[in-house]
Scaffold this motif. Structure first.
Motif, PDB file in Angstrom:
ATOM      1  N   ARG A 149       0.801  -1.222   0.000  1.00 22.05           N
ATOM      2  CA  ARG A 149       0.000   0.000   0.000  1.00 22.05           C
ATOM      3  C   ARG A 149       0.836   1.275   0.000  1.00 22.05           C
ATOM      4  N   ASP A 150       1.978   1.258   0.645  1.00 20.83           N
ATOM      5  CA  ASP A 150       2.830   2.445   0.756  1.00 20.83           C
ATOM      6  C   ASP A 150       4.266   2.079   0.439  1.00 20.83           C
ATOM      7  N   LEU A 151       4.553   1.855  -0.832  1.00 25.80           N
ATOM      8  CA  LEU A 151       5.913   1.481  -1.219  1.00 25.80           C
ATOM      9  C   LEU A 151       6.860   2.664  -1.054  1.00 25.80           C
ATOM     10  N   ALA A 152       6.398   3.864  -1.417  1.00 20.51           N
ATOM     11  CA  ALA A 152       7.235   5.059  -1.278  1.00 20.51           C
ATOM     12  C   ALA A 152       6.351   6.290  -1.269  1.00 20.51           C
ATOM     13  N   ALA A 153       6.878   7.365  -0.720  1.00 20.18           N
ATOM     14  CA  ALA A 153       6.160   8.642  -0.698  1.00 20.18           C
ATOM     15  C   ALA A 153       7.153   9.777  -0.876  1.00 20.18           C
ATOM     16  N   ASP A 154       6.613  10.910  -1.273  1.00 19.63           N
ATOM     17  CA  ASP A 154       7.407  12.144  -1.395  1.00 19.63           C
ATOM     18  C   ASP A 154       8.594  12.012  -2.339  1.00 19.63           C
ATOM     19  N   LEU A 155       8.381  11.354  -3.459  1.00 14.03           N
ATOM     20  CA  LEU A 155       9.430  11.236  -4.471  1.00 14.03           C
ATOM     21  C   LEU A 155       9.251  12.330  -5.519  1.00 14.03           C
ATOM     22  N   PRO A 156      10.340  12.819  -6.079  1.00 10.48           N
ATOM     23  CA  PRO A 156      10.227  13.861  -7.098  1.00 10.48           C
ATOM     24  C   PRO A 156       9.827  13.290  -8.461  1.00 10.48           C
ATOM     25  N   VAL A 157       9.478  14.197  -9.362  1.00  8.58           N
ATOM     26  CA  VAL A 157       9.239  13.828 -10.758  1.00  8.58           C
ATOM     27  C   VAL A 157      10.473  13.105 -11.268  1.00  8.58           C
ATOM     28  N   GLY A 158      10.277  12.027 -12.024  1.00  9.88           N
ATOM     29  CA  GLY A 158      11.408  11.269 -12.547  1.00  9.88           C
ATOM     30  C   GLY A 158      10.976   9.919 -13.064  1.00  9.88           C
ATOM     31  N   THR A 159      11.948   9.067 -13.329  1.00  9.22           N
ATOM     32  CA  THR A 159      11.707   7.730 -13.848  1.00  9.22           C
ATOM     33  C   THR A 159      12.064   6.717 -12.770  1.00  9.22           C
ATOM     34  N   TYR A 160      11.203   5.725 -12.610  1.00  8.71           N
ATOM     35  CA  TYR A 160      11.362   4.717 -11.568  1.00  8.71           C
ATOM     36  C   TYR A 160      11.120   3.331 -12.148  1.00  8.71           C
ATOM     37  N   ARG A 161      11.599   2.331 -11.417  1.00  9.07           N
ATOM     38  CA  ARG A 161      11.399   0.942 -11.836  1.00  9.07           C
ATOM     39  C   ARG A 161      10.961   0.135 -10.621  1.00  9.07           C
ATOM     40  N   ILE A 162       9.875  -0.612 -10.782  1.00  6.97           N
ATOM     41  CA  ILE A 162       9.459  -1.596  -9.777  1.00  6.97           C
ATOM     42  C   ILE A 162       9.808  -2.967 -10.340  1.00  6.97           C
ATOM     43  N   THR A 163      10.525  -3.764  -9.549  1.00  7.72           N
ATOM     44  CA  THR A 163      10.886  -5.121  -9.950  1.00  7.72           C
ATOM     45  C   THR A 163      10.192  -6.102  -9.013  1.00  7.72           C
ATOM     46  N   PHE A 164       9.485  -7.050  -9.592  1.00  7.22           N
ATOM     47  CA  PHE A 164       8.743  -8.060  -8.848  1.00  7.22           C
ATOM     48  C   PHE A 164       9.503  -9.381  -8.917  1.00  7.22           C
ATOM     49  N   ASP A 165       9.713 -10.035  -7.793  1.00  4.50           N
ATOM     50  CA  ASP A 165      10.404 -11.334  -7.738  1.00  4.50           C
ATOM     51  C   ASP A 165       9.403 -12.448  -8.048  1.00  4.50           C
ATOM     52  N   THR A 166       9.057 -12.565  -9.309  1.00  5.20           N
ATOM     53  CA  THR A 166       8.072 -13.561  -9.723  1.00  5.20           C
ATOM     54  C   THR A 166       8.625 -14.985  -9.646  1.00  5.20           C
ATOM     55  N   GLY A 167       9.906 -15.141  -9.872  1.00  5.72           N
ATOM     56  CA  GLY A 167      10.513 -16.469  -9.757  1.00  5.72           C
ATOM     57  C   GLY A 167      10.405 -17.021  -8.348  1.00  5.72           C
ATOM     58  N   GLY A 168      10.671 -16.187  -7.368  1.00  6.57           N
ATOM     59  CA  GLY A 168      10.537 -16.597  -5.969  1.00  6.57           C
ATOM     60  C   GLY A 168       9.103 -16.938  -5.611  1.00  6.57           C
ATOM     61  N   TYR A 169       8.176 -16.142  -6.124  1.00  7.89           N
ATOM     62  CA  TYR A 169       6.755 -16.398  -5.866  1.00  7.89           C
ATOM     63  C   TYR A 169       6.334 -17.739  -6.446  1.00  7.89           C
ATOM     64  N   PHE A 170       6.674 -18.000  -7.716  1.00 13.52           N
ATOM     65  CA  PHE A 170       6.274 -19.266  -8.323  1.00 13.52           C
ATOM     66  C   PHE A 170       6.943 -20.453  -7.639  1.00 13.52           C
ATOM     67  N   ALA A 171       8.208 -20.320  -7.273  1.00 12.84           N
ATOM     68  CA  ALA A 171       8.888 -21.407  -6.556  1.00 12.84           C
ATOM     69  C   ALA A 171       8.189 -21.699  -5.229  1.00 12.84           C
ATOM     70  N   ALA A 172       7.793 -20.642  -4.512  1.00  9.27           N
ATOM     71  CA  ALA A 172       7.127 -20.816  -3.215  1.00  9.27           C
ATOM     72  C   ALA A 172       5.747 -21.446  -3.359  1.00  9.27           C
ATOM     73  N   THR A 173       5.130 -21.291  -4.522  1.00 17.14           N
ATOM     74  CA  THR A 173       3.810 -21.884  -4.739  1.00 17.14           C
ATOM     75  C   THR A 173       3.887 -23.202  -5.515  1.00 17.14           C
ATOM     76  N   GLY A 174       5.111 -23.708  -5.704  1.00 20.81           N
ATOM     77  CA  GLY A 174       5.292 -25.015  -6.328  1.00 20.81           C
ATOM     78  C   GLY A 174       5.051 -25.034  -7.822  1.00 20.81           C
ATOM     79  N   ARG A 175       5.242 -23.889  -8.474  1.00 20.26           N
ATOM     80  CA  ARG A 175       5.025 -23.817  -9.915  1.00 20.26           C
ATOM     81  C   ARG A 175       6.276 -23.283 -10.599  1.00 20.26           C
ATOM     82  N   GLN A 176       6.400 -23.620 -11.852  1.00 23.97           N
ATOM     83  CA  GLN A 176       7.495 -23.118 -12.678  1.00 23.97           C
ATOM     84  C   GLN A 176       6.962 -21.946 -13.482  1.00 23.97           C
ATOM     85  N   GLY A 177       7.688 -20.853 -13.483  1.00 24.47           N
ATOM     86  CA  GLY A 177       7.293 -19.694 -14.278  1.00 24.47           C
ATOM     87  C   GLY A 177       8.345 -19.394 -15.336  1.00 24.47           C
TER      88      GLY A 177
END
Length: 107
Positions: A44-72
Motif C-alpha cells: 500500500r505504501d511502497l514510497a512517498a514524497d518522491l520527485p518527478v522522474g523515472t522509476y522501476r518496480i521489480t517483482f520477484d516472480t521467480g521466488g513467488y512461483f517457486a514458493a507456490t510449487g510452480r514453474q514460471g
C-alpha cells in the motif's frame, strides 16, 4: 506523491501474497524501497514524497512461483514508469500468470 502496487495471480484467480517488490530510481538504479505483498497481494505504501522522474518496480516472480510449487517463465518482472506530477498517487498493478504478465496505471 506516493507509489503503491498489487499483484494478482491470474492463473489462480486470487491475490499473489508474499511477492518481493523493489523500487529503484532511474537512471542509476538507486534502491529506494523494498517490500513484500501482503495477503491481499498489495504493497500500500511502497514510497512517498518522491520527485518527478523515472522509476522501476521489480517483482520477484521467480521466488513467488517457486514458493507456490510452480514453474514460471519470467524470473522477475520489471516495470519502468514515469512520474510526471509529483502531487499524484501512482498505483502500478501487475497481473501475473506463469507464462504471461500485464500491467497498467491503476488508481
Amino acid at each position: 506523491m506516493s507509489i503503491s502496487t498489487h499483484v494478482l495471480d491470474a492463473a489462480l484467480g486470487r491475490p499473489a501474497a508474499d511477492v518481493g517488490v523493489r523500487l529503484d530510481a532511474l537512471p542509476g538504479g538507486e534502491l529506494l524501497a523494498q517490500a513484500r505483498t501482503d495477503a491481499d497481494g498489495r504493497v500500500r505504501d511502497l514510497a512517498a514524497d518522491l520527485p518527478v522522474g523515472t522509476y522501476r518496480i521489480t517483482f520477484d516472480t521467480g521466488g513467488y512461483f517457486a514458493a507456490t510449487g510452480r514453474q514460471g517463465f519470467y524470473p522477475e518482472v520489471a516495470v519502468t514508469f514515469a512520474v510526471i506530477d509529483a502531487g499524484e498517487h501512482h498505483h502500478v498493478p501487475l497481473l501475473l500468470s506463469p507464462f504471461a504478465y500485464s500491467t497498467y496505471r491503476g488508481s
